[in-house]
Design a protein around this motif. Structure first.
Motif, PDB file in Angstrom:
ATOM      1  N   LEU A   1       1.093  -1.149   0.562  1.00 51.77           N
ATOM      2  CA  LEU A   1       0.183   0.103   0.293  1.00 51.77           C
ATOM      3  C   LEU A   1       1.317   1.428  -0.523  1.00 51.77           C
ATOM      4  N   ALA A   2       0.932   2.361  -1.052  1.00 55.38           N
ATOM      5  CA  ALA A   2       1.550   3.762  -0.956  1.00 55.38           C
ATOM      6  C   ALA A   2       0.919   4.141  -2.145  1.00 55.38           C
ATOM      7  N   ALA A   3       1.189   5.845  -2.167  1.00 53.40           N
ATOM      8  CA  ALA A   3       0.176   6.951  -2.187  1.00 53.40           C
ATOM      9  C   ALA A   3      -0.048   6.499  -3.771  1.00 53.40           C
ATOM     10  N   TRP A   4      -0.674   6.568  -4.495  1.00 54.58           N
ATOM     11  CA  TRP A   4      -0.789   6.402  -5.788  1.00 54.58           C
ATOM     12  C   TRP A   4      -1.798   7.738  -6.538  1.00 54.58           C
ATOM     13  N   PRO A   5      -0.882   8.700  -7.458  1.00 56.31           N
ATOM     14  CA  PRO A   5      -1.985  10.248  -8.393  1.00 56.31           C
ATOM     15  C   PRO A   5      -3.490   9.650  -8.479  1.00 56.31           C
ATOM     16  N   PRO A   6      -4.132  10.520  -8.059  1.00 55.40           N
ATOM     17  CA  PRO A   6      -5.503  10.007  -8.499  1.00 55.40           C
ATOM     18  C   PRO A   6      -5.950  10.267  -9.304  1.00 55.40           C
ATOM     19  N   ILE A   7      -5.242  10.851 -10.915  1.00 57.42           N
ATOM     20  CA  ILE A   7      -5.803  10.654 -12.243  1.00 57.42           C
ATOM     21  C   ILE A   7      -6.030   9.745 -12.894  1.00 57.42           C
ATOM     22  N   THR A   8      -4.456   8.848 -12.426  1.00 57.45           N
ATOM     23  CA  THR A   8      -4.494   7.118 -12.289  1.00 57.45           C
ATOM     24  C   THR A   8      -5.995   6.797 -12.052  1.00 57.45           C
ATOM     25  N   PRO A   9      -6.269   6.292 -12.150  1.00 53.63           N
ATOM     26  CA  PRO A   9      -6.997   4.582 -11.508  1.00 53.63           C
ATOM     27  C   PRO A   9      -6.417   3.827 -11.676  1.00 53.63           C
ATOM     28  N   PRO A  10      -6.881   3.263 -10.629  1.00 47.99           N
ATOM     29  CA  PRO A  10      -6.182   1.990  -9.444  1.00 47.99           C
ATOM     30  C   PRO A  10      -6.032   0.630 -10.187  1.00 47.99           C
ATOM     31  N   THR A  11      -6.780   0.183 -11.041  1.00 48.28           N
ATOM     32  CA  THR A  11      -6.495  -0.494 -12.036  1.00 48.28           C
ATOM     33  C   THR A  11      -5.862  -0.332 -14.115  1.00 48.28           C
ATOM     34  N   GLU A  12      -5.542   0.966 -13.423  1.00 44.63           N
ATOM     35  CA  GLU A  12      -4.741   1.584 -15.043  1.00 44.63           C
ATOM     36  C   GLU A  12      -5.968   1.257 -16.240  1.00 44.63           C
ATOM     37  N   LEU A  13      -6.688   1.341 -15.701  1.00 46.57           N
ATOM     38  CA  LEU A  13      -7.891   0.788 -17.664  1.00 46.57           C
ATOM     39  C   LEU A  13      -8.064   2.457 -17.185  1.00 46.57           C
ATOM     40  N   LYS A  14      -8.289   2.561 -18.307  1.00 49.43           N
ATOM     41  CA  LYS A  14      -9.860   3.839 -19.106  1.00 49.43           C
ATOM     42  C   LYS A  14     -10.395   3.748 -18.713  1.00 49.43           C
ATOM     43  N   SER A  15     -11.349   2.796 -18.909  1.00 46.79           N
ATOM     44  CA  SER A  15     -12.176   2.632 -18.518  1.00 46.79           C
ATOM     45  C   SER A  15     -12.305   2.766 -17.182  1.00 46.79           C
ATOM     46  N   ASP A  16     -12.146   2.724 -16.225  1.00 44.57           N
ATOM     47  CA  ASP A  16     -11.984   2.540 -14.683  1.00 44.57           C
ATOM     48  C   ASP A  16     -12.014   4.176 -13.791  1.00 44.57           C
ATOM     49  N   LYS A  17     -13.411   4.494 -13.529  1.00 44.69           N
ATOM     50  CA  LYS A  17     -13.792   5.751 -13.621  1.00 44.69           C
ATOM     51  C   LYS A  17     -13.721   5.474 -11.983  1.00 44.69           C
ATOM     52  N   ARG A  18     -13.007   5.023 -11.123  1.00 44.54           N
ATOM     53  CA  ARG A  18     -12.008   5.247  -9.739  1.00 44.54           C
ATOM     54  C   ARG A  18     -11.054   6.301  -9.735  1.00 44.54           C
ATOM     55  N   SER A  19     -11.330   6.577  -8.226  1.00 46.47           N
ATOM     56  CA  SER A  19      -9.863   8.117  -8.144  1.00 46.47           C
ATOM     57  C   SER A  19      -9.160   7.249  -6.614  1.00 46.47           C
ATOM     58  N   VAL A  20      -8.218   7.309  -6.410  1.00 48.55           N
ATOM     59  CA  VAL A  20      -7.875   6.846  -5.267  1.00 48.55           C
ATOM     60  C   VAL A  20      -6.403   7.732  -4.770  1.00 48.55           C
ATOM     61  N   LEU A  21      -6.092   7.704  -3.768  1.00 48.97           N
ATOM     62  CA  LEU A  21      -4.980   8.309  -3.237  1.00 48.97           C
ATOM     63  C   LEU A  21      -4.329   7.472  -2.833  1.00 48.97           C
ATOM     64  N   PHE A  22      -4.156   6.384  -2.515  1.00 45.81           N
ATOM     65  CA  PHE A  22      -3.472   5.017  -1.763  1.00 45.81           C
ATOM     66  C   PHE A  22      -3.625   4.024  -2.932  1.00 45.81           C
ATOM     67  N   ASN A  23      -2.537   3.030  -3.600  1.00 43.60           N
ATOM     68  CA  ASN A  23      -3.397   2.167  -4.401  1.00 43.60           C
ATOM     69  C   ASN A  23      -1.964   0.938  -4.193  1.00 43.60           C
ATOM     70  N   ILE A  24      -2.621  -0.025  -3.914  1.00 46.55           N
ATOM     71  CA  ILE A  24      -1.621  -1.587  -3.165  1.00 46.55           C
ATOM     72  C   ILE A  24      -1.487  -2.528  -4.767  1.00 46.55           C
ATOM     73  N   ILE A  25       0.002  -2.437  -4.664  1.00 44.23           N
ATOM     74  CA  ILE A  25       0.593  -3.407  -5.969  1.00 44.23           C
ATOM     75  C   ILE A  25       1.785  -3.908  -5.513  1.00 44.23           C
ATOM     76  N   SER A  26       2.055  -4.269  -6.590  1.00 44.02           N
ATOM     77  CA  SER A  26       3.905  -5.877  -6.319  1.00 44.02           C
ATOM     78  C   SER A  26       4.556  -5.655  -7.170  1.00 44.02           C
ATOM     79  N   GLY A  27       5.465  -5.696  -6.758  1.00 47.05           N
ATOM     80  CA  GLY A  27       6.586  -6.446  -7.912  1.00 47.05           C
ATOM     81  C   GLY A  27       8.059  -5.952  -6.761  1.00 47.05           C
ATOM     82  N   THR A  28       9.754  -6.124  -7.315  1.00 42.40           N
ATOM     83  CA  THR A  28      10.626  -6.048  -6.951  1.00 42.40           C
ATOM     84  C   THR A  28      10.667  -4.746  -6.669  1.00 42.40           C
ATOM     85  N   SER A  29       9.780  -3.793  -8.219  1.00 40.04           N
ATOM     86  CA  SER A  29       9.752  -2.106  -7.773  1.00 40.04           C
ATOM     87  C   SER A  29       9.437  -1.521  -6.325  1.00 40.04           C
ATOM     88  N   MET A  30       8.149  -2.833  -6.162  1.00 40.80           N
ATOM     89  CA  MET A  30       7.716  -1.884  -4.527  1.00 40.80           C
ATOM     90  C   MET A  30       8.846  -2.709  -3.334  1.00 40.80           C
TER      91      MET A  30
END
Ligand SMILES: *[C@@H]1O[C@H](CO)[C@@H](O)[C@H](O)[C@H]1NC(C)=O
Ligand SMILES: *[C@@H]1O[C@H](CO)[C@@H](O)[C@H](O)[C@H]1NC(C)=O
Ligand SMILES: *[C@@H]1O[C@H](CO)[C@@H](O)[C@H](O)[C@H]1NC(C)=O
Ligand SMILES: *[C@@H]1O[C@H](CO)[C@@H](O)[C@H](O)[C@H]1NC(C)=O
Ligand SMILES: *[C@@H]1O[C@H](CO)[C@@H](O)[C@H](O)[C@H]1NC(C)=O
Length: 587
Positions: free
Chosen positions: A336-365
């Motif tokens: 869980l970490a900060a997320w830009p509200p202009i980017t939907p949490p699924t990163e899909l254009k059709s997703d209209k949700r806006s969040v301040l935090f998101n949960i993602i995975s990877g060695t990048s995290m």
């Protein structure tokens, strides 16, 4: 367990090739990533639509807890990838600007260091006292997939933390499976819904729920099974929802094992591990009229952790097996970490949700977790070299989980369910212990150049890395003499039992002035290990002591080509345990 970001006087800069001064400036971190074009971040199909800004904000806020909104190095709007020369220039610029820590959640295909711009840039950085931590990659559990493996880089694997988002899947035949989901709604459970899969859901890759493959007439109101692969995990949810499906079960393939990603799906959905997937597909084959429901159990803490993520890239290093890679593991799953509200949490254009935090995975995290800890250590030990800090983190890492068992691997192979040093290096980062490690294995820039000579790089190749004319010394050097805080030993499988390697190491006392250390060796199968001397007696701080470790092939059965065995060497003195893993590989 991790210190909170507010403890750290950090500065974060995420702009192309430069670092921005913020308020309280003592330790400077530059975070860089490019999630669009570099293989490292394509471990999961989700990243095809990944918005670099989202990724950058997320990883940056993990490292320093302070975000420059919307700014992301290489997060260029059109998504064009940056040439490796740009990365090199950006890192050089950051070093010139006086940063202390470089956190790079990016990487490329493994290549010799003299042709690897990350390795070249990192070598420039460490010679200026700048620490560089990089993600190991998301190409596991296939062996020899680790990237960013130069010995002067901290290579970070990803593991689970003790927080999960469990979901219970209950079938009409009475079977219950545990999965994972981030879905949240008033109702914590779906109804019992008919299960559809592949031919009973549509045609033309309907098992992957690719866009256009599901027939609304077959899927409407059903619980749709979707296998991972081809399109992103969250896009599958969209496809199911668009076709009128009422829910989705996302199924891992065997190589994804029991990895349970929690994704912000747009409909009630749960991820199931490979064994559950196999069982459910088996029941469907029996032709039974099966229904299922998903119950969402919210957030749970205290589960067994850490566990190395199956996707985390594995050693041994393809281009340089003489150091164990990755070096360390850190939290990198469902972070869980900060997320830009202009980017939907699924990163899909059709997703209209806006969040301040998101949960993602990877060695990048995982990489920015480590970078933040480096900044903490650096603020305590201002005069420590990058190699000393790296040693402190590696030798103080832990290898047991919160149940007291050896740390396990989400990818359960036939040979072991425990993680090996080729999955997690020295173990899981332990911030408190790393700031007081007792002893450190230090390495100078010149030592690294000698190491490159020892692995038979030509003068011209070493010159590319040194960025000055360089001639290897005429004395013979062996790769095992790099003063690395872990031991990789390569035996020729053809000469079973005939070879002996003696490695030299020098430790510096940074703990208690007067202290006696004794060595404890857990020897890998198939070799004899002896250490000389077995006792190191220190009388002062900063005193250095040298020891030798002899590895002799004992001619046992484990000498087949490609086989590895593992052990450890620990110096125990006072309150300190200075541990180095040993990985022996027959080639
Ligand atoms: C689901 O919600 C109901 C009522 O809101 C509650 O009684 C039940 O305990 C919940 N179940 C779980 C598994 O959380
Ligand atoms: C699926 O395809 C349709 C038509 O080609 C398109 O309009 C829609 O955006 C696609 N959906 C996704 C989730 O990509
Ligand atoms: C399967 O279930 C559906 C819906 O409940 C029902 O209409 C159908 O007859 C059942 N088929 C069999 C083979 O039991
Ligand atoms: C380097 O070359 C020498 C001489 O050919 C060889 O004996 C040695 O094994 C090589 N070392 C490495 C690390 O490849
Ligand atoms: C390296 O050596 C070459 C040839 O001797 C010389 O032309 C060049 O200027 C040198 N480069 C540096 C950086 O010293």
């Amino acid at each position: 367990m991790l210190p909170t970001s507010t403890m750290w006087p950090l500065l974060l800069a995420v702009m192309f090739g430069t670092s921005i001064a913020l308020a309280d400036r003592r330790t400077y971190i530059v975070h860089m990533d490019d999630s669009k074009n570099i293989k490292l971040n394509s471990f999961d199909e989700m990243t095809q639509n990944r918005d670099s800004n989202g990724h950058g904000t997320h990883t940056a806020s993990t490292a320093a807890g302070s975000v420059v909104p919307g700014a992301s190095l290489f997060g260029m709007a059109n998504g064009a990838g940056c040439a490796s020369s740009d990365i090199l220039a950006a890192i050089d610029q950051a070093v010139a600007d006086g940063v202390d820590v470089l956190s790079l959640s990016l990487g490329g295909i493994p290549r010799p260091y003299y042709r690897d711009s990350m390795a070249i840039a990192a070598f420039g950085a460490i010679q200026n006292g700048v620490f560089m931590s990089c993600s190991a990659g998301n190409s596991g559990p296939t062996p020899s997939t680790v990237g960013n493996m130069a010995p002067w880089i901290m290579t970070v694997a990803a593991s689970y933390i003790d927080r999960t988002f469990p979901a219970k899947v209950k079938l009409s035949n009475g079977k219950i499976f545990k999965g994972s989901s981030l879905y949240s709604a008033k109702k914590n459970s779906t109804k019992q819904l008919p299960l559809v899969y592949k031919d009973t859901a549509g045609s033309n890759r309907a098992e992957f729920c690719v866009n256009g493959s599901l027939s609304p007439s077959l899927v409407k109101g059903k619980l749709v099974l979707c296998e991972r692969g081809i399109n992103s995990r969250t896009e599958k949810g969209f496809v199911v929802k668009s076709a009128g499906g009422a829910g989705m079960l996302l199924l891992n393939s065997p190589s994804e094992g029991e990895e349970l990603f929690a994704d912000p799906h747009v409909l009630p959905a749960a991820t199931l591990g490979a064994s559950a997937a196999k069982a459910i597909k088996g029941y469907l084959m029996l032709g039974k009229n099966l229904t299922g429901s998903i119950t969402f159990l919210g957030t749970q803490y205290g589960v067994r952790a850490p566990v190395v993520a199956a996707f985390s890239s594995r050693g041994p290093s393809m281009v340089d097996p003489y150091v164990i890679k990755p070096d360390i593991t850190a939290p990198g799953v469902n972070i869980l970490a900060a997320w830009p509200p202009i980017t939907p949490p699924t990163e899909l254009k059709s997703d209209k949700r806006s969040v301040l935090f998101n949960i993602i995975s990877g060695t990048s995290m995982a990489c920015p977790h480590l970078s933040g800890i480096v900044a903490l250590i650096k603020s305590v030990h201002k005069d420590w070299s990058p190699a000393a800090i790296k040693s402190a983190i590696m030798t103080s890492a832990y290898t047991h989980d919160n149940r007291g068992h050896m740390i396990s691997d989400a990818f359960v192979s036939s040979s072991t369910k425990f993680a090996t040093p080729f999955a997690f290096g020295s173990g899981h980062v332990h911030p408190e212990a790393a700031s007081d490690p007792g002893l450190v294995y230090d390495i100078t820039g010149e030592d690294y150049l000698h190491y490159l000579c020892s692995i038979n790089y030509t003068n011209a190749q070493v010159t590319l890395l040194a960025r000055r004319n360089y001639s290897c010394p005429s004395s013979s050097l062996q790769p095992g003499d790099l003063n690395y805080p872990s031991f990789a030993v390569i035996f020729d499988a053809a000469k079973r039992g005939k070879t002996t390697f003696t490695y030299k190491r020098t430790v510096t006392n940074v703990g208690t002035a007067k202290v006696t250390y004794r060595v404890l060796v857990q020897k890998p199968k198939g070799v004899k290990v002896s250490v000389e001397p077995k006792v190191l007696e220190f009388k002062a701080l900063d005193e250095k002591k040298t020891y030798k470790v002899k590895f002799s092939g004992s001619g046992s059965k484990v000498t087949a080509r490609g086989v590895s065995s593992f052990g450890s060497l620990v110096w125990v003195g006072g309150k300190y345990r200075v541990r180095s893993p040993i990985a022996v590989t027959w080639q």
